[in-house]
Design an enzyme around this catalytic site. Structure first.
Site, mmCIF file in Angstrom:
data_model
loop_
_atom_site.group_PDB
_atom_site.id
_atom_site.type_symbol
_atom_site.label_atom_id
_atom_site.label_comp_id
_atom_site.label_asym_id
_atom_site.label_seq_id
_atom_site.Cartn_x
_atom_site.Cartn_y
_atom_site.Cartn_z
ATOM 1 C CE LYS A 21 65.323 19.024 76.286
ATOM 2 N NZ LYS A 21 65.546 17.811 77.085
ATOM 3 C CB SER A 22 67.185 15.013 71.047
ATOM 4 O OG SER A 22 66.170 14.871 72.011
ATOM 5 N NE ARG A 26 70.549 11.200 70.278
ATOM 6 C CZ ARG A 26 69.648 11.375 71.244
ATOM 7 N NH1 ARG A 26 69.477 12.567 71.778
ATOM 8 N NH2 ARG A 26 68.933 10.354 71.693
ATOM 9 C CB SER A 167 65.452 5.351 73.974
ATOM 10 O OG SER A 167 65.389 6.764 74.056
ATOM 11 C CD GLN A 168 66.761 10.174 78.436
ATOM 12 O OE1 GLN A 168 66.832 9.901 79.637
ATOM 13 N NE2 GLN A 168 66.204 11.277 77.986
ATOM 14 C CB SER A 194 61.968 6.691 72.893
ATOM 15 O OG SER A 194 61.078 7.444 73.648
ATOM 16 C CG ASP A 308 59.954 14.437 75.330
ATOM 17 O OD1 ASP A 308 59.682 13.609 76.224
ATOM 18 O OD2 ASP A 308 61.119 14.762 75.040
ATOM 19 C CE LYS A 335 59.634 10.534 79.104
ATOM 20 N NZ LYS A 335 60.865 10.104 78.467
ATOM 21 C CE LYS A 407 64.576 18.734 82.411
ATOM 22 N NZ LYS A 407 64.748 17.974 81.182
#
Ligand SMILES: O=C(O)C1=C[C@@H](OP(=O)(O)O)[C@@H](O)[C@H](O)C1
Ligand SMILES: C=C(OP(=O)(O)O)C(=O)O
Length: 428
Positions: A21-22, A26, A167-168, A194, A308, A335, A407
């Protein structure tokens, strides 16, 4: 909210681990910021990924959705003519989408409304509010519900960002700042957690032609006026989702994980190291990898770089002989639910022996878990952890809101059944 009843059964078989997902977030963003056509392969339409696709479309990108790939025509060129008179971005419950899109949407003067659901309105955004104050960007938000209105333009600057909230924020800025007309610097003011997620951002930026100078993750120098270059990309499989099956192996299930890149930069690959520390063996063959336990032993797990996977790693610790600890886990509280509290509460309902502290957890290993009614806290990672727990319970588990897995992993229950998981009444 629909419940699901799982009858204790061992899992057996091969599973294709879903795309990261990450990395998908991106790649979709980078391809959208490039001029020209990019194809992104290995896409799963989770709610979070759909939110990022919708966000880039709201900013003017044309995205064709195929069964498991995307064709992205990145025409978000950031000229004044292309500036939208005002856009709405629905982030669903995706922290990544929200925190990545805030700076990206303000690369040129813009008026943006961010909305979303669930816990998203309660997750921290102060780091951005401080930037808005300093740069005279107008903003208005509601407490506890995501409804944020922003008007203005991001400026080249020295950004001083804490490394221990999310970190987002750093990722969002790293995507946006190369497009500004002058250079910027990001300084990380507290130890970076992270870090693996920043590595993923830097990896994708580089592939799409963007240069960032990284001074040991303490300072990032970002030249302005750069251009993203369109390119094709295949999203590798997701170690955050693989963690459920890796732990399943550690608990005596016979699951082979297909298509995992063991050279991946994903921080959640640390699950493998944790399981090795706990006396597990990782068996690799041509087809994939599987985990075999030689009797789970207690250990200490540092949550700071891989938040996570902690709920499911805690499940393994709950069953490991001896005294285990999860340390540096405070961030789990911000979260989709308070994952520190929820993990302790739900494991204890199954008769584990876990104790919650402010930013850590202690577990005294037990021989077995019982079963009964448990709660997902509407959090996908809690629901999937509890599903794996069912494989070692004495009695059935009933989990509320089975739909929350959408999700990140909409086909989770299908894959669980495919591996022999028994769902009472079928997966309706
Ligand atoms: O950048 C990313 O893709 C993510 C970063 C992490 O968040 P934090 O940096 O807030 O811990 C992680 O929990 C999230 O699921 C995905
Ligand atoms: C926390 C998560 O994602 P996000 O921050 O993008 O909502 C997650 O997927 O567990």
């Amino acid at each position: 909210m629909s419940q699901i009843k799982l009858i204790p059964t061992k899992l057996k078989g091969k599973v294709s681990v879903p795309p990261s997902k990450s990395l998908a977030h991106r790649a979709i963003i980078a391809a959208s910021l490039a001029k020209g056509i990019s194809r992104i392969d290995h896409i799963e339409y989770s709610q979070d990924i759909k939110a990022t696709i919708g966000a880039m479309e709201a900013l003017g990108t044309i995205i064709e959705q195929h069964e498991d790939y995307l064709i992205i025509n990145g025409n978000y060129t950031f000229t004044k003519n292309n500036t939208m008179p005002g856009v709405q971005i629905d982030c669903e419950e995706s922290g990544s989408t929200l925190r990545f899109m805030v700076p990206i949407s303000l690369v040129k003067e813009n008026k943006v409304r961010f909305i979303g659901r669930g816990q998203l309105g309660k997750r921290p955004l102060d780091t951005y509010y401080e930037i808005f104050e300093r740069q005279d960007i107008g903003y208005l938000y509601r407490e506890n519900v995501l409804d944020l209105n922003v008007v203005g333009e991001l400026k080249p600057d020295l950004y001083r960002i804490p490394g221990n909230i999310s970190s987002q924020f750093i990722t969002g800025l790293l995507f946006a700042l190369p497009l500004l007309s002058f250079d910027s610097i990001i300084e990380i003011t507290t130890p970076l957690e992270s870090k693996g997620y920043i590595d993923l951002t830097l990896q994708v930026l580089k592939l799409y032609g963007i240069e960032v100078v990284n001074h040991e993750y303490k300072q990032f120098i970002i030249r302005g006026r750069q251009e993203y270059k369109a390119r094709d990309y295949r999203v590798e499989s997701d170690f955050s989702q693989a963690a459920f099956y890796l732990v399943a192996g550690a608990l005596g299930n016979d699951v082979t994980l297909l298509d995992l890149n063991l050279d991946s930069l994903q921080g959640d690959k640390a699950t493998i190291d944790f399981l090795k520390q706990m006396n597990c063996e990782i068996i690799e063959n041509d087809e994939g990898i599987k985990v075999v336990s030689h009797g789970l032993k207690a250990t200490t797990v540092d949550a700071s770089q891989c938040p996570d996977v902690i709920p499911v790693v805690s499940l393994a610790l709950a069953l490991a002989s001896g005294h285990s600890e999860v340390i540096n886990a405070g961030r789990l509280r911000i979260k989709e639910c308070d994952r520190l509290q929820a993990t302790v509460e739900e494991l204890n309902k199954l008769k584990a022996q876990a104790v919650e502290h402010e930013s850590s957890m202690e577990l005294e290993g037990v021989g077995t878990l019982i079963g009964g009614n448990v709660s997902s806290h509407d959090d996908h990672r809690m629901a999937m952890m509890l599903a794996i727990a069912s494989t070692v319970c004495k009695e059935p588990i009933i989990i509320d809101n089975k739909g929350c897995v959408k999700k990140s992993y909409p086909s989770f229950w299908k894959d669980f059944e495919m591996l022999g998981g028994k769902i009472d009444g079928g997966n309706l």
